[in-house]
Each structure stands twice: as structure tokens, then as C-alpha cells.
Scaffold this active site. Structure first.
Site, PDB file in Angstrom:
ATOM      1  N   LYS A 109       0.836  -1.211   0.000  1.00  0.00           N
ATOM      2  CA  LYS A 109       0.000   0.000   0.000  1.00  0.00           C
ATOM      3  C   LYS A 109       0.870   1.260   0.000  1.00  0.00           C
ATOM      4  O   LYS A 109       0.668   2.168  -0.808  1.00  0.00           O
ATOM      5  CB  LYS A 109      -0.900   0.010   1.241  1.00  0.00           C
ATOM      6  CG  LYS A 109      -1.580   1.350   1.484  1.00  0.00           C
ATOM      7  CD  LYS A 109      -2.471   1.317   2.693  1.00  0.00           C
ATOM      8  CE  LYS A 109      -1.832   1.773   3.980  1.00  0.00           C
ATOM      9  NZ  LYS A 109      -1.588   3.228   4.069  1.00  0.00           N
ATOM     10  N   ASN A 110       1.824   1.307   0.914  1.00  0.00           N
ATOM     11  CA  ASN A 110       2.600   2.545   1.064  1.00  0.00           C
ATOM     12  C   ASN A 110       3.557   2.782  -0.098  1.00  0.00           C
ATOM     13  O   ASN A 110       4.065   3.885  -0.266  1.00  0.00           O
ATOM     14  CB  ASN A 110       3.367   2.543   2.393  1.00  0.00           C
ATOM     15  CG  ASN A 110       2.430   2.746   3.567  1.00  0.00           C
ATOM     16  OD1 ASN A 110       1.237   2.993   3.392  1.00  0.00           O
ATOM     17  ND2 ASN A 110       2.964   2.629   4.778  1.00  0.00           N
ATOM     18  N   CYS A 118      -5.205  12.853  12.498  1.00  0.00           N
ATOM     19  CA  CYS A 118      -5.806  11.550  12.266  1.00  0.00           C
ATOM     20  C   CYS A 118      -5.723  10.765  13.548  1.00  0.00           C
ATOM     21  O   CYS A 118      -5.335  11.279  14.585  1.00  0.00           O
ATOM     22  CB  CYS A 118      -5.123  10.823  11.127  1.00  0.00           C
ATOM     23  SG  CYS A 118      -3.675   9.923  11.611  1.00  0.00           S
ATOM     24  N   ARG A 140      -0.887  15.240  12.352  1.00  0.00           N
ATOM     25  CA  ARG A 140      -0.022  14.861  11.223  1.00  0.00           C
ATOM     26  C   ARG A 140       0.449  16.148  10.547  1.00  0.00           C
ATOM     27  O   ARG A 140      -0.080  16.564   9.527  1.00  0.00           O
ATOM     28  CB  ARG A 140      -0.795  13.997  10.204  1.00  0.00           C
ATOM     29  CG  ARG A 140      -1.248  12.639  10.716  1.00  0.00           C
ATOM     30  CD  ARG A 140      -0.118  11.678  10.997  1.00  0.00           C
ATOM     31  NE  ARG A 140       0.383  10.967   9.848  1.00  0.00           N
ATOM     32  CZ  ARG A 140       0.003   9.749   9.491  1.00  0.00           C
ATOM     33  NH1 ARG A 140      -0.924   9.115  10.178  1.00  0.00           N
ATOM     34  NH2 ARG A 140       0.534   9.154   8.446  1.00  0.00           N
ATOM     35  N   ILE A 175       2.505  18.879   8.306  1.00  0.00           N
ATOM     36  CA  ILE A 175       3.124  18.756   6.976  1.00  0.00           C
ATOM     37  C   ILE A 175       4.168  19.859   6.762  1.00  0.00           C
ATOM     38  O   ILE A 175       4.503  20.204   5.645  1.00  0.00           O
ATOM     39  CB  ILE A 175       2.073  18.756   5.839  1.00  0.00           C
ATOM     40  CG1 ILE A 175       1.204  20.011   5.892  1.00  0.00           C
ATOM     41  CG2 ILE A 175       1.216  17.514   5.874  1.00  0.00           C
ATOM     42  CD1 ILE A 175       0.402  20.218   4.611  1.00  0.00           C
ATOM     43  N   LEU A 211       7.324  19.830   7.090  1.00  0.00           N
ATOM     44  CA  LEU A 211       8.534  19.418   6.367  1.00  0.00           C
ATOM     45  C   LEU A 211       8.270  19.323   4.866  1.00  0.00           C
ATOM     46  O   LEU A 211       9.143  19.627   4.045  1.00  0.00           O
ATOM     47  CB  LEU A 211       9.048  18.077   6.905  1.00  0.00           C
ATOM     48  CG  LEU A 211       9.393  18.065   8.402  1.00  0.00           C
ATOM     49  CD1 LEU A 211       9.769  16.664   8.856  1.00  0.00           C
ATOM     50  CD2 LEU A 211      10.535  19.033   8.693  1.00  0.00           C
ATOM     51  N   ASP A 215       4.292   0.872  12.232  1.00  0.00           N
ATOM     52  CA  ASP A 215       3.048   0.230  11.780  1.00  0.00           C
ATOM     53  C   ASP A 215       2.942  -1.222  12.230  1.00  0.00           C
ATOM     54  O   ASP A 215       1.840  -1.785  12.260  1.00  0.00           O
ATOM     55  CB  ASP A 215       2.958   0.278  10.240  1.00  0.00           C
ATOM     56  CG  ASP A 215       2.616   1.669   9.735  1.00  0.00           C
ATOM     57  OD1 ASP A 215       2.334   2.550  10.566  1.00  0.00           O
ATOM     58  OD2 ASP A 215       2.625   1.873   8.510  1.00  0.00           O
ATOM     59  N   ARG A 237      -8.617  -0.330   4.442  1.00  0.00           N
ATOM     60  CA  ARG A 237      -7.739   0.675   3.832  1.00  0.00           C
ATOM     61  C   ARG A 237      -6.374   0.066   3.519  1.00  0.00           C
ATOM     62  O   ARG A 237      -5.678   0.535   2.622  1.00  0.00           O
ATOM     63  CB  ARG A 237      -7.514   1.855   4.786  1.00  0.00           C
ATOM     64  CG  ARG A 237      -8.675   2.835   4.865  1.00  0.00           C
ATOM     65  CD  ARG A 237      -8.307   4.025   5.739  1.00  0.00           C
ATOM     66  NE  ARG A 237      -6.940   4.417   5.534  1.00  0.00           N
ATOM     67  CZ  ARG A 237      -6.038   4.618   6.501  1.00  0.00           C
ATOM     68  NH1 ARG A 237      -6.386   4.498   7.768  1.00  0.00           N
ATOM     69  NH2 ARG A 237      -4.802   4.937   6.221  1.00  0.00           N
TER      70      ARG A 237
HETATM   71  C1  UD1 Z   1       4.343   6.948   6.314  1.00  0.00           C
HETATM   72  C2  UD1 Z   1       3.448   5.748   6.151  1.00  0.00           C
HETATM   73  C3  UD1 Z   1       2.895   5.295   7.482  1.00  0.00           C
HETATM   74  C4  UD1 Z   1       4.033   5.065   8.465  1.00  0.00           C
HETATM   75  C5  UD1 Z   1       4.946   6.287   8.543  1.00  0.00           C
HETATM   76  C6  UD1 Z   1       6.187   6.067   9.406  1.00  0.00           C
HETATM   77  C7  UD1 Z   1       2.528   6.042   3.924  1.00  0.00           C
HETATM   78  C8  UD1 Z   1       1.315   6.283   3.099  1.00  0.00           C
HETATM   79  N1  UD1 Z   1       2.355   6.085   5.261  1.00  0.00           N
HETATM   80  O1  UD1 Z   1       3.526   7.997   6.827  1.00  0.00           O
HETATM   81  O2  UD1 Z   1       2.165   4.094   7.296  1.00  0.00           O
HETATM   82  O3  UD1 Z   1       3.490   4.823   9.740  1.00  0.00           O
HETATM   83  O4  UD1 Z   1       5.402   6.640   7.220  1.00  0.00           O
HETATM   84  O5  UD1 Z   1       6.898   4.967   8.948  1.00  0.00           O
HETATM   85  O6  UD1 Z   1       3.590   5.754   3.425  1.00  0.00           O
HETATM   86  N2  UD1 Z   1       6.381  14.803  10.594  1.00  0.00           N
HETATM   87  C9  UD1 Z   1       6.498  16.150  10.902  1.00  0.00           C
HETATM   88  N3  UD1 Z   1       6.330  17.050   9.884  1.00  0.00           N
HETATM   89  C10 UD1 Z   1       6.075  16.673   8.597  1.00  0.00           C
HETATM   90  C11 UD1 Z   1       5.952  15.292   8.313  1.00  0.00           C
HETATM   91  C12 UD1 Z   1       6.111  14.375   9.331  1.00  0.00           C
HETATM   92  O7  UD1 Z   1       6.724  16.533  12.037  1.00  0.00           O
HETATM   93  O8  UD1 Z   1       5.938  17.546   7.735  1.00  0.00           O
HETATM   94  C13 UD1 Z   1       6.543  13.801  11.672  1.00  0.00           C
HETATM   95  C14 UD1 Z   1       5.263  12.998  11.905  1.00  0.00           C
HETATM   96  O9  UD1 Z   1       4.380  13.669  12.770  1.00  0.00           O
HETATM   97  C15 UD1 Z   1       5.812  11.724  12.494  1.00  0.00           C
HETATM   98  C16 UD1 Z   1       7.156  11.558  11.782  1.00  0.00           C
HETATM   99  O10 UD1 Z   1       7.481  12.831  11.250  1.00  0.00           O
HETATM  100  O11 UD1 Z   1       6.048  11.915  13.870  1.00  0.00           O
HETATM  101  C17 UD1 Z   1       7.161  10.537  10.680  1.00  0.00           C
HETATM  102  O12 UD1 Z   1       6.133  10.837   9.760  1.00  0.00           O
HETATM  103  P1  UD1 Z   1       6.270  10.462   8.224  1.00  0.00           P
HETATM  104  O13 UD1 Z   1       7.502   9.650   8.005  1.00  0.00           O
HETATM  105  O14 UD1 Z   1       6.088  11.696   7.419  1.00  0.00           O
HETATM  106  O15 UD1 Z   1       5.020   9.510   8.016  1.00  0.00           O
HETATM  107  P2  UD1 Z   1       4.044   9.502   6.805  1.00  0.00           P
HETATM  108  O16 UD1 Z   1       4.772   9.758   5.517  1.00  0.00           O
HETATM  109  O17 UD1 Z   1       2.853  10.361   7.121  1.00  0.00           O
END
Ligand code: UD1
Length: 418
Positions: A22-23, A116, A121, A123, A125, A305, A397
Site C-alpha cells: 500500500k505505502n 488523524c 499529522r 506537513i 517538512l 506500523d 484501507r
Molecule cells: C508513512 C506511512 C505510514 C508510516 C509512517 C512512518 C505512507 C502512506 N504512510 O507515513 O504508514 O506509519 O510513514 O513509517 O507511506 N512529521 C512532521 N512534519 C512533517 C511530516 C512528518 O513533524 O511535515 C513527523 C510525523 O508527525 C511523524 C514523523 O514525522 O512523527 C514521521 O512521519 P512520516 O515519516 O512523514 O510519516 P508519513 O509519511 O505520514
């Protein structure tokens, strides 16, 4: 509302083929927007998140069709660069469309994905990376508008190795003039899949799997194809279900090298795990030993996960098990539900201490999120009597026919479609 009925106590036995990831497939679908091309993706899992990503492409004016496990996508004529709220909210990771839209149109307008079940969550970064590439970004209460008449290569250093931010930066950088280097990039296998796809589309991208990724050019091609690799979290899920219920399972089309920390934890619990190429064989009998301390970290660490699934498998362990969650603050909502089975779990911030009990008893539980929901099903497989998991729509999902697959292994699991 979807309700699952699980009667525990039957060991799992048999062989299953692991679904496509999925990811890995979701960012690839989004990246197909990068240029006008037709793409064939093989081994795509049939999931509601994948349907949502395809619906976003269709809304934008592309064609996207499924034929068995293949997705055929044509992005030659997208007509718009906005994604409405309803579509953004159907898929948690829809923010991954931001980079591709910006790259293709120089403009993107999306609503915010919001928080969520796993906690906030952010964004920031993603936006930091896009700004460095030249985007001007207006953040509204519930929306984001990005504009860049001209994307230019940049040196991007991520404060955290975020998977989604790395993906957005890689895709947008393909459309930039000049080279981009991403430092402290995520190293997850899904990043390597995205790199393979971007290269198939004509981009020069290297370094995926390491903390430094370079994007140095792009000569768009009109056809691309890719086989989606196996889903490492689905593989971990079936192994943990077997650790809960006992039995003997063989996974085929798996990637054991991507879940080494999970396999090590299962071995520490007394499961006999062996791997041969793309196969994983595991037997589990009796009460498990403790996996010790499970500390989630970015890849190649223990995947966040998979932690709820391993927690399910440790509820009956003979010595205490400790979980430390370093990625998502809201990760433990399944733990509160597991207590209904008789599980003894103490939560303290990022820590969860599980004291194994001899017997779990069937109970009624509510699924908090995708992996937490799957973990409740796994835990119920190891409990005496009948359990129900309500609000279980999340599970589909991420898992293709989880209920049917578990039944094929001898489990009593029924999904009430409401
Ligand atoms: C992806 C995976 C999810 C998995 C996660 C961590 C997909 C669709 N989802 O989610 O299943 O659990 O990686 O392996 O691939 N963060 C920030 N700012 C940002 C972005 C992230 O602070 O702009 C933080 C998040 O809150 C979290 C950490 O970084 O604490 C990791 O998040 P991230 O690696 O971005 O996870 P996802 O890409 O959302």
C-alpha cells in the site's frame, strides 16, 4: 459500520501470498502526474486507499482503471490542479499529491489532510521542502495553495526523515531546473520504489535507501511500468496473527529483508522463523516468551506500523514486554481496547508495558485505526470465545481481504457488511 466477528482458539495453518505494498503504490500513483504518460503498475493491492488515489486522478482529468492486480493510468490530459476536501479526506496520505501537482502545473490547491487517529499529522517538512524548490505557499485554515512559476533545484535538509516529505520533495524536484539534494531523507523501501518509478518516467534520481538522495535531471518518457513490491506490514501482520493463534504459516512473494526487526522479535518470542528467498516460514506454539523492549524507529528500525501487531502477539507472553513509540503520539489507542480481552497493559506517554496473562477472553472492541484494528483482530484470534471489532472499516484501507485470507488459514473470522 463494519463489524468483524472473530472466534479465537483455532491455530492458523497454510500458505499465503503477500499483497503488493500500500505505502509503495500510493506515492507512485500520485507521481504518475509528473508528465503526460501512460503507466502500467503490476501487483497493486485492491484497497480503499488505492481506490481513493485513483478517484483523485480521475477528478483531475486523468484515466485510471484496474484490471486484476494491474492499474493502467493515463496522465496525458489532466484538466485541473485542485483536489476537493472530500477526496483529500478519503485517503490519509493524500498530501502526497501536492508535489506532483506543483511539478506538472506550477500550481496546486488542496485541502489540509488534518489530524488523524495517530495524533497530529503536521506537513511542515513537506512545505519546507517545496518552498526551498521555489514554491510560494499560502496556508489557509483548511486549505493550501502552492504556486511556482519556476521550480529550481535546491539543497534540502529534512529535520526528520519523514517518508511523505521525502516523497513530495523527490517528485517536485524532478520538475526543477538544476540539481536537488535531499539530506536526512527517509530510507524506507517505499522510497526506493518511488525512485525506480521516477527513473522509469525519465528522471535521474539516485541514493534512495540512503539518507542522501540526488535528483539531477528529467527527460520525460511517454510510457512507464513498474511492479509494486510486497507489503512488509501485511507480511508482519500475518506472522503476528499466527504468533497470537499458534500454528504454522508460509508467506510467499514476501520481502523478509525488509522486516528483519519484526522477524527478530518473533524469534525472541520463541517462534521458529526461517526465510528462503521470497518465502518466510514460521511456526508458533504455546505461550510466547517476551520480545523484550520494542522501540519503534524510522527504517531500518522497528516499524511503527508493525508495533500494534507485535503487541497483540505479546499479550500472553511469559515475561513483561516493553514498547516505546517514537513516531506517532496517538499510536496506543488499540491498547485500551485490548484490555477488554483481559490484557494487562500500562501506558505512560510513549511507553507501554505489557504483562502477559495466561488466557485472554473474547470481548467487544472498537477499531481505532488501520493497524490498531488489525491488531485487535490478531489479539482476538488468540483469545478464548467470540470477539467483535466494530468500526472496522479502517482495516480494508490497508489489507486486501484480510478476513478471507485468515479464513483460508483456518481462522473463524466473519465480516458483517453494514
Ligand atoms: C508513512 C506511512 C505510514 C508510516 C509512517 C512512518 C505512507 C502512506 N504512510 O507515513 O504508514 O506509519 O510513514 O513509517 O507511506 N512529521 C512532521 N512534519 C512533517 C511530516 C512528518 O513533524 O511535515 C513527523 C510525523 O508527525 C511523524 C514523523 O514525522 O512523527 C514521521 O512521519 P512520516 O515519516 O512523514 O510519516 P508519513 O509519511 O505520514
Amino acid at each position: 459500520m463494519s463489524i468483524w466477528h472473530i472466534t479465537g482458539g483455532s491455530p492458523l495453518r497454510g500458505q499465503i501470498r503477500v499483497q503488493g505494498s500500500k505505502n509503495a503504490v500510493l506515492p507512485v500513483i500520485a507521481a504518475s502526474l509528473l508528465c503526460g504518460a501512460d503507466t502500467e503498475l503490476l501487483n497493486c493491492p485492491n484497497l480503499s486507499d488505492v481506490d481513493a488515489a485513483m478517484d483523485i486522478l480521475r477528478y483531475l482529468g486523468c484515466t485510471a482503471a484496474r484490471c486484476g492486480d494491474a492499474l493502467c493510468i493515463d496522465t496525458t490530459a489532466p484538466a485541473r490542479c485542485d483536489i476537493p476536501r472530500e477526496l483529500m479526506h478519503r485517503m490519509r496520505s493524500s498530501v502526497i499529491f501536492l508535489g506532483p501537482l506543483l511539478a506538472r502545473f506550477g500550481e496546486a490547491e488542496v485541502s489540509l489532510p488534518g489530524g488523524c487517529e495517530l495524533g497530529p499529522r503536521p506537513i511542515d517538512l513537506h512545505l519546507h521542502a517545496l518552498r526551498l524548490l521555489g514554491a510560494e505557499i499560502e496556508e489557509g485554515e483548511d486549505s493550501i495553495v502552492c504556486r511556482a512559476s519556476h521550480l529550481r533545484g535546491a539543497e534540502i535538509s529534512l529535520a526528520l526523515p519523514s517518508v511523505g516529505a521525502t516523497e513530495n520533495a523527490m517528485i517536485a524536484a524532478c520538475a526543477a531546473e538544476g540539481a536537488t539534494v535531499i539530506y536526512n531523507a527517509a530510507r524506507e523501501p517505499e522510497i526506493e520504489t518511488l525512485q525506480s518509478y521516477l527513473c522509469a518516467l525519465g528522471a535521474d534520481v539516485s541514493g534512495a535507501g540512503s539518507p542522501v538522495i540526488r535528483i539531477t535531471g528529467f527527460s520525460p518518457r511517454s510510457h512507464a511500468g513498474l511492479r509494486i513490491p510486497p507489503d512488509r506490514i501485511a507480511a508482519a501482520t500475518y506472522l503476528c496473527c499466527t504468533a497470537c493463534a499458534g500454528g504454522e504459516i508460509e508467506l510467499t512473494a514476501a520481502a523478509p529483508g525488509q522486516i528483519v526487526p519484526v522477524l527478530d522479535a518473533l524469534r525472541a518470542m520463541g517462534c521458529a522463523v526461517s526465510t528462503h528467498g521470497e518465502r518466510i516460514h514460521m511456526t508458533a506454539h504455546g505461550r510466547p516468551a517476551s520480545p523484550g523492549a520494542i522501540v519503534t524507529r524510522p527504517y531500518p528500525g522497528f516499524p511503527t506500523d508493525a508495533a500494534p501487531l507485535l503487541m497483540a502477539a505479546s499479550l500472553r507472553c511469559t515475561r513483561p514486554a516493553m514498547f516505546i513509540e517514537n513516531i506517532f503520539s496517538g499510536r496506543y489507542r488499540h491498547a485500551e481496547e485490548m484490555r477488554a480481552l483481559g490484557a494487562q497493559i500500562v501506558l505512560r506517554g510513549p511507553m507501554a508495558l505489557v504483562t502477559g496473562v495466561e488466557t485472554l477472553h473474547g470481548a467487544s472492541m472498537k477499531s481505532p485505526d488501520l493497524r490498531g484494528g488489525a491488531a485487535l483482530v490478531a489479539a482476538a484470534l488468540g483469545a478464548e470465545g467470540e470477539s467483535t471489532v466494530t468500526d472496522a472499516g479502517h482495516i480494508l484501507r490497508g489489507y486486501e481481504s484480510l478476513d478471507e485470507t485468515l479464513r483460508s488459514l483456518g481462522a473463524s473470522v466473519w465480516r458483517e457488511k453494514a
